[in-house]
Design a protein around this motif. Structure first.
Motif, short mmCIF file in Angstrom:
data_model
loop_
_atom_site.label_atom_id
_atom_site.label_comp_id
_atom_site.label_asym_id
_atom_site.label_seq_id
_atom_site.Cartn_x
_atom_site.Cartn_y
_atom_site.Cartn_z
N GLN A 151 58.79 -21.85 -51.17
CA GLN A 151 59.69 -20.74 -51.49
C GLN A 151 58.95 -19.54 -52.06
O GLN A 151 59.27 -18.41 -51.76
N ARG A 152 57.97 -19.84 -52.90
CA ARG A 152 57.21 -18.73 -53.49
C ARG A 152 56.37 -18.03 -52.44
O ARG A 152 56.24 -16.82 -52.43
N VAL A 153 55.79 -18.81 -51.52
CA VAL A 153 54.82 -18.25 -50.57
C VAL A 153 55.52 -17.57 -49.38
O VAL A 153 55.07 -16.54 -48.89
N VAL A 154 56.66 -18.12 -48.95
CA VAL A 154 57.28 -17.65 -47.72
C VAL A 154 57.78 -16.20 -47.83
O VAL A 154 57.86 -15.48 -46.85
N ASN A 155 58.05 -15.80 -49.08
CA ASN A 155 58.56 -14.44 -49.29
C ASN A 155 57.61 -13.34 -48.83
O ASN A 155 58.02 -12.23 -48.57
N VAL A 156 56.34 -13.68 -48.79
CA VAL A 156 55.36 -12.63 -48.49
C VAL A 156 55.20 -12.44 -46.98
O VAL A 156 54.68 -11.43 -46.53
N ILE A 157 55.70 -13.38 -46.18
CA ILE A 157 55.56 -13.27 -44.72
C ILE A 157 56.30 -12.04 -44.22
O ILE A 157 57.48 -11.88 -44.50
N PRO A 158 55.62 -11.15 -43.51
CA PRO A 158 56.27 -9.92 -43.08
C PRO A 158 57.37 -10.17 -42.03
O PRO A 158 57.24 -11.10 -41.22
N GLN A 159 58.42 -9.38 -42.06
CA GLN A 159 59.53 -9.54 -41.12
C GLN A 159 59.11 -9.13 -39.71
O GLN A 159 59.36 -9.83 -38.75
N ARG A 160 58.52 -7.97 -39.61
CA ARG A 160 58.09 -7.45 -38.31
C ARG A 160 56.62 -7.16 -38.41
O ARG A 160 56.20 -6.34 -39.20
N SER A 161 55.84 -7.86 -37.60
CA SER A 161 54.42 -7.57 -37.64
C SER A 161 53.83 -7.92 -36.29
O SER A 161 54.23 -8.88 -35.65
N THR A 162 52.87 -7.12 -35.86
CA THR A 162 52.17 -7.43 -34.62
C THR A 162 50.98 -8.32 -34.89
O THR A 162 50.35 -8.80 -33.98
N PHE A 163 50.69 -8.53 -36.15
CA PHE A 163 49.57 -9.38 -36.53
C PHE A 163 50.14 -10.79 -36.70
O PHE A 163 50.55 -11.19 -37.79
N MET A 164 50.22 -11.53 -35.58
CA MET A 164 51.00 -12.77 -35.57
C MET A 164 50.47 -13.82 -36.53
O MET A 164 51.22 -14.68 -36.98
N MET A 165 49.20 -13.76 -36.83
CA MET A 165 48.64 -14.79 -37.70
C MET A 165 49.34 -14.80 -39.06
O MET A 165 49.45 -15.84 -39.70
#
Lengths: 369, 373
Positions: B15-29
């Motif tokens: 939960q703490r880590v997933v928040n940082v994942i960008p919503q829209r990004s072309t950098f799929m990694m």
């Protein structure tokens, strides 16, 4: 001689030397503008420069093995950004862009296409670059932002980019790439170092094509010949049945000269423009252009048929020239080129009208009264 | 790589880590989360290349290893499970198998080598240990004044200035400035400066516990905030910060002190009647009283209030944008507030009275020019 180059395969030895020299004398500009005809390996060259500036063994050498080199090759380096025209944001998913980027990373000479959708570089993409530029480096030595097909920037995007060019951050290298330099704002041109890319030598093209195609087609040599030294086009040709496309062009020409049966011509134009894919329409005109080149060539010096671009169609071309002795070839070539430019015009001109207009003009110049 | 972990443990970390994942990004990694084992812990890393978050969960590890897996997918599947033991197993093709008593789930992952490196702090890192309460104060009392204008990149973050046993946080957007500093003999003597972007600091606030203390590491490119159960790497801003000391007036002949709570409440009420375009509130200050006045000429609304205050001169008239004024008043933690003026068209200083002596808080606000002057 090779020791003066950072990547002999890349070609353009003079430019390689020039860049190495400017790194050595610490006079690297903050922005380059690579220009020259399409398919001269400008994108690939720009990506190599990103490696040169970030390679662990750099800055005068590329090892191709360190994590930095590998990540740049895969378009996965956090400090290197590659921007290219994409369809409007409502028309495309980030996954598609990522996929296109991945294709580009597998073969930097290939065209990025989105199935005939109109593409451009929007202001949001430039804003993202600007946002990125305010940060310190993530892990590399120098940030490199490559703007491919920079002439496809919307005016507002170009103006936004200008701000970045006016006050470039210390750790940033901007490389603009364009095959249509006249469409780039003069204010951008004057703030970048211009580097001209001449067409690649035939041998160099053959080497590059072989490197990126594990199973090159049999007619590779004639295919490259047909692409007129445009390596991007050569890769395009490998993907579709180009001979079919050329036949379509010849068909079109046949209908054009017998304009009396105008309904047949109109049906043909309908067929050509139905796909709405401007790329294929441009390709058709391109083949028409090679036909006229060959015809003019034959008319001026009938004994040099071996130099034809369409050498396999030599007898057809011969017949055409003899059949229409009064054709004004310089004019015909000029009209066709204008039609290609119109098709590529960002103002979205109507393709059916362009083809109709061209047909009338061609007919009058091939069969003057 | 093989380990088992309790659902609640891994879910808290996810939960703490997933928040940082960008919503829209072309950098799929960056859509992935990196999982790896270290020191008998399962560690999780998420990044958007601006903020890198690392959290961990105690796990029983049968074999070490690492993998990058789609972040939202693993978060969502773990979320839907009750608190039972989960078995994780990764094969050589980077496929991950999750087994629970309900069944099994296969997730195809990516070679972790392709995941962005964990930021390196490099040499010459400045390390500071701060009480969480103090760290929160430093951020909260400054971050509101940051600029959102990307053209002035240096102002889109909070400037941390560390020198001789003192840490100072400063933010400004050109109209107002907020500065908070904390002095402690234990703080390092070495001089160090860094601009931390607001987004990163908001993540810090979200993950900062009420009690305990945190360690701050400032490197050349990144800052690392070691919090209770998260490590947050923030990429720093490259530009140089403005010379803010120059805009703070040295001498302020007009001084007013007032009850901070009453004043804030009054400004809130009166500003409801100000013109929505200008949000202008006028203060008429006399030795014993201050009169607040707002008027919306277009719609005919008007408000006036009178509060007791102490002022060292005769009449003084000044106007503010009430939104900015409220921002400042909201961040005054003591009962009494001091406002200091030079001229009605010159920067105004605001500071709380009776702060603990190791803390210092100062805010600056540009007034609005009055038409009659």
């Amino acid at each position: 001689m090779n020791q003066h180059l950072f990547n002999p395969e890349l070609g353009h030895p003079e430019i390689q030397k020039k860049i190495l020299h400017s790194i050595q004398s610490e006079r690297l500009p903050h922005a380059f503008l690579f220009y020259g005809k399409e398919g001269t390996g400008k994108d690939a060259f720009a990506i190599e420069i990103a490696k040169l500036l970030n390679c662990e063994k750099g800055p005068l050498y590329i090892c191709h093995k360190c994590p930095a080199c590998i990540k740049i090759s895969k378009q996965e380096h956090p400090d290197v950004k590659f921007v290219f025209p994409i369809p409007g944001s409502s028309n495309v998913k980030p996954e598609d862009i990522a996929e296109a980027l991945q294709e580009k990373s597998q073969n930097p000479y290939k065209r990025i296409s989105f199935e005939g959708k109109t593409t451009f570089i929007s202001i949001d993409m430039i804003r993202e670059l600007k946002y990125e530029s305010k940060f310190k480096l993530y892990e590399g030595k120098k940030k490199v932002f490559i703007v491919s097909e920079a002439d496809r920037m919307r005016p507002e995007a170009a103006n936004a980019l200008l701000k970045l060019l006016e006050e470039p951050p210390e750790n940033l290298m901007l490389i603009l790439v364009s095959s249509q330099i006249h469409r780039i704002l003069p204010t951008i041109r004057s703030r970048s170092q211009l580097i001209h890319f001449a067409p690649l030598e035939g041998d160099a093209i053959l080497k590059i094509v072989k490197k990126y195609t594990p199973q090159p087609p049999e007619h590779l040599a004639s295919l490259i010949r047909l692409a007129l030294g445009n390596i991007k086009l050569a890769f395009d040709f490998m993907e579709e049945d180009i001979l079919d496309r050329r036949n379509q062009a010849v068909d079109f020409l046949r209908k054009v000269v017998i304009i009396e049966k105008s309904h047949e011509l109109l049906i043909q134009i309908d067929k050509i423009t139905a796909s709405r894919d401007r790329r294929t329409m441009v390709l058709l005109l391109f083949f028409l252009l090679t036909w006229f080149h060959d015809a003019y060539h034959y008319k001026l010096s009938p004994d040099q048929k071996a130099n034809f671009i369409n050498s396999d169609l030599a007898s057809n071309i011969e017949g055409f020239v003899n059949g229409y002795p009064d054709a004004d070839y310089p004019r015909v070539i000029n009209y066709t080129q204008t039609a290609i430019d119109d098709l590529e015009d960002p103002r979205n001109l109507n393709p059916a009208l362009i083809f109709t207009d061209l047909s009338i003009k061609l007919n009058r110049s091939i069969k003057p009264r | 790589m093989k380990f088992s972990v309790m659902r609640d443990e891994i879910f808290n970390a996810l939960q703490r880590v997933v928040n940082v994942i960008p919503q829209r990004s072309t950098f799929m990694m960056t859509q992935n989360i990196l999982l790896f084992t270290e020191d008998n812990l399962l560690k999780l890393v998420g990044t958007d290349l601006e903020i890198t978050l690392m959290s961990w969960a105690p796990a029983s590890i049968q074999s070490e290893g690492s993998i990058a897996v789609p972040g939202r997918l693993i978060h969502d599947i773990v979320r839907e499970l009750p608190n039972i033991e989960l078995q994780f197993e990764v094969d050589e093709q980077f496929r991950m198998k999750v087994t629970s008593e309900f069944g099994r789930y296969k997730i195809s992952g990516v070679n972790p080598v392709e995941f962005p490196q964990r930021p390196e702090l490099g040499e010459g890192v400045q390390e500071i240990v701060l009480e969480n309460e103090m760290f929160r104060k430093l951020i909260e009392n400054t971050i509101f004044a940051c600029s959102t204008d990307e053209l002035r990149a240096a102002l889109t973050g909070v400037y941390f200035n560390i020198s001789e046993g003192r840490i100072e946080a400063v933010a400004t957007d050109g109209h107002r400035l907020a500065k908070m500093s904390y002095t402690d003999a234990k703080l390092p003597k070495k001089v160090f400066m860094a601009i931390v972007p607001t987004r990163s600091l908001n993540f810090v606030l979200r993950n900062l516990d009420g009690e305990g203390s945190s360690t701050l590491h400032f490197g050349k490119k990144h800052a690392l905030f070691e919090l209770e159960d998260t490590q947050l790497y923030a990429r720093l801003i490259e530009e140089t910060f403005v010379d803010y000391d120059r805009v703070i007036p040295k001498e302020t002949p007009f001084e007013m002190s007032i009850d901070a709570g009453e004043f804030y409440a009054s400004v809130k009420r009166v500003s409801l009647f100000s013109n929505p375009l200008t949000s202008q509130v006028i203060l008429n200050i006399t030795p014993k009283h201050v009169e607040l006045h707002a008027e919306d000429v277009d719609y005919g609304g008007e408000a006036q209030e009178r509060l007791a205050c102490e002022f060292n001169r005769e009449d003084f008239r000044i106007a503010f944008n009430s939104r900015y004024l409220q921002d400042i008043l909201r961040h005054i933690s003591t009962d009494k507030l001091q406002l200091r003026f030079v001229r009605p068209d010159y920067a105004v200083l605001a500071n709380p009275v009776d702060m603990p002596k190791e803390e210092e808080q100062l805010m600056l606000l540009m007034p609005v020019r009055l038409e009659s002057e």
